[in-house]
Design a protein around this motif. Structure first.
Motif: not given
Length: 512
Positions: A82-109
């Motif tokens: 909306i500011l007509n910009k793209v930017g220089t840095e985009t967020p990434d996923i730094k630890d796929a194993s942590l994402l997987k663990k968190a996702f599965n834990l949330v599903q169980q909860l």
């Protein structure tokens, strides 16, 4: 994408996703910007164990997990756009194993019913997620403190699109995440002021949820003006937050599936369909649950004479788009009866018998009305016309059931129930006064969009004078389970919704 998918142990379906989407209007075309789409699908092993993106007033505190494990970055975000910009840095996923663990834990909860509400963080960032969690319930708000996230730049914190989760749960949940090595931050609680109160370190903001909900809806309103014109678009914009879904269930309803005597032979019912029909499985399932032995009857069966309906006592003409609606809704289907003698005679004999019942749903309603089967003694018959909005309407709305003589629905008189609607030609045109018709149910609100089509007398369901033959534009067969409903009374765990009673009433009448 490939590396992340491999680390997560998932696949991304390949194939063509269109990069060019065009919508034609009378005064020009609208072309959507080219967008790369990555398709994914998830399995839900228990449809009753899901959470909705709506905060609950008594559902516990609000928590946040940064699944990206990255710092907050605005590159590629909606805020940057909306500011007509793209930017220089985009967020990434730094630890796929942590994402997987968190996702599965949330599903169980969620399966363990420890999480009451939840919403992912994506386009628009954390601020959009927090607001959308408040939008669906008028008067709902939240008091949020983001100081523990250790980001002094509030704009970054609110608008960065780092993948994450916001959810509502009891305090005991924190230790579950800590024991798994996942950072889970308590960020606030629900309030009933209709305000989103935000604090980050020394910075404070109070946002009016109702105002921002209108801002959020305005894009849809502007598109709506192009589709159905300024009058109805304004009605939808004004009414969408003023037509709450308030239900009245029958006092005798216990939420249990019908109990059937296996020693009693099931009476015979048939689902009638044509090329382009749909919802035949939902209708057949409702009939079967209620105690019928259900037969699948295609128009080719009736036209060829393979099926005569002579041993059938209950028929349902299903919804959908028979013959692709190229001649108008159900007109081609009606022609298949009118101009094929065996099919015509089979249906006429069925309606002439005193021991039969029928229900026409959506396209099936249009069929029976087109054939003049509901008001057979009227010189000028009802018609089904295009919706007042001149477009297809697909919404979850509510109906109030009147005192009526319908075999299927008389026992539900006085109830207000939720139901799905999906049609383009659902407007009942009733040429005589209201007292000349057996109106079984009306939309709970007379105005658009709760009444999605502009029917005379706010009509949603109609039956013949005998009460044996019923037509309706809403899809009760798509609304027979609690999880079918877009909104259901909180705290209930029903096996079926009250709509199943309509089909049970049909079976009991046939068995008399």
């Amino acid at each position: 994408c490939s590396d992340l998918a491999i680390e997560l142990g998932i696949n991304i379906p390949t194939g063509k996703d269109s990069l060019s989407m065009k919508q034609k209007y009378k005064d020009g075309d609208v072309i959507a910007p080219g967008t790369v789409i990555i398709s994914a699908a998830g399995n839900t092993d228990d449809i009753t164990k899901v959470v909705e993106p709506v905060l609950k007033k008594n559902g516990g505190n609000i928590y946040y997990i940064n699944l990206s494990n990255d710092t907050y970055k605005l590159g590629g975000s909606s805020f940057a756009q909306i500011l007509n910009k793209v930017g220089t840095e985009t967020p990434d996923i730094k630890d796929a194993s942590l994402l997987k663990k968190a996702f599965n834990l949330v599903q169980q909860l969620i399966r363990d019913e420890k999480i009451q509400a939840g919403h992912d963080i994506g386009s628009g960032g954390l601020i959009t997620t927090l607001l959308e969690l408040c939008f669906a319930d008028p008067g709902l708000g939240a008091t949020i403190d983001l100081t523990t996230l250790n980001e002094s730049d509030t704009i970054k914190l609110l608008f960065a699109e780092n993948i994450g989760l916001v959810f509502q749960a009891e305090d005991s949940i924190v230790s579950v995440f800590e024991n798994s090595g996942i950072a889970c931050h308590k960020i606030g609680s629900v309030n009933d002021t209709g305000s989103l109160s935000l604090t980050n370190q020394s910075e404070q903001h109070n946002l009016d949820v109702a105002h921002l909900r209108d801002v959020w809806f305005k894009t849809s309103y502007l598109l709506d003006k192009k589709q159905c014109g300024p009058v109805l678009a304004k009605q939808r914009f004004d009414n969408y937050k003023n037509q709450p879904l308030n239900f009245v269930f029958p006092a005798h309803f216990d939420g249990k599936k019908p109990i059937l005597d296996r020693n009693v032979k099931r009476p015979k019912a048939a689902v009638i369909r044509e090329k382009g029909s749909n919802s035949e499985r939902e209708l057949a399932n409702a009939m079967y649950m209620a105690g019928f032995d259900v037969k699948d009857v295609h128009m080719t069966d009736l036209i060829s004479g393979r099926e005569t309906l002579e041993d059938i006592q209950f028929i349902g003409a299903v919804g959908g788009f028979s013959n692709s609606d190229v001649l108008g809704s159900a007109k081609g289907w009606a022609g298949a009866f009118m101009y094929n003698e065996k099919a015509r005679v089979a249906l006429e004999k069925f309606f002439d018998r005193p021991d039969t019942l029928s229900v026409g749903v959506c396209n099936g309603c249009q069929l029976f009305v087109e054939l003049g089967l509901i008001n057979r003694n009227h010189e000028e018959k009802p018609k089904m016309l295009h919706n007042s909005s001149a477009k297809h309407e697909s919404i979850f709305t509510s109906l109030t059931i009147a005192e009526n003589r319908s075999v299927m629905l008389s026992s539900l008189a006085g109830c207000t129930l939720g139901v799905w609607v999906s049609h383009g030609e659902g407007r009942f045109h009733l040429p005589y006064g209201e007292d000349k018709y057996q109106i079984v149910a009306k939309y709970a609100y007379e105005n658009y969009p709760a009444n999605p089509n502009g029917s005379h007398f706010n009509t949603a369901m109609l039956c013949d004078d005998s009460g044996r033959h019923l037509v309706m534009m809403p899809h009760i067969e798509r609304s027979t389970f609690q999880w079918n409903w877009a909104n259901y009374p909180e705290g209930r765990k029903d096996e079926v919704s009250p709509w199943i009673e309509a089909f049970v009433n049909a079976r009991k009448w046939v068995e008399k």
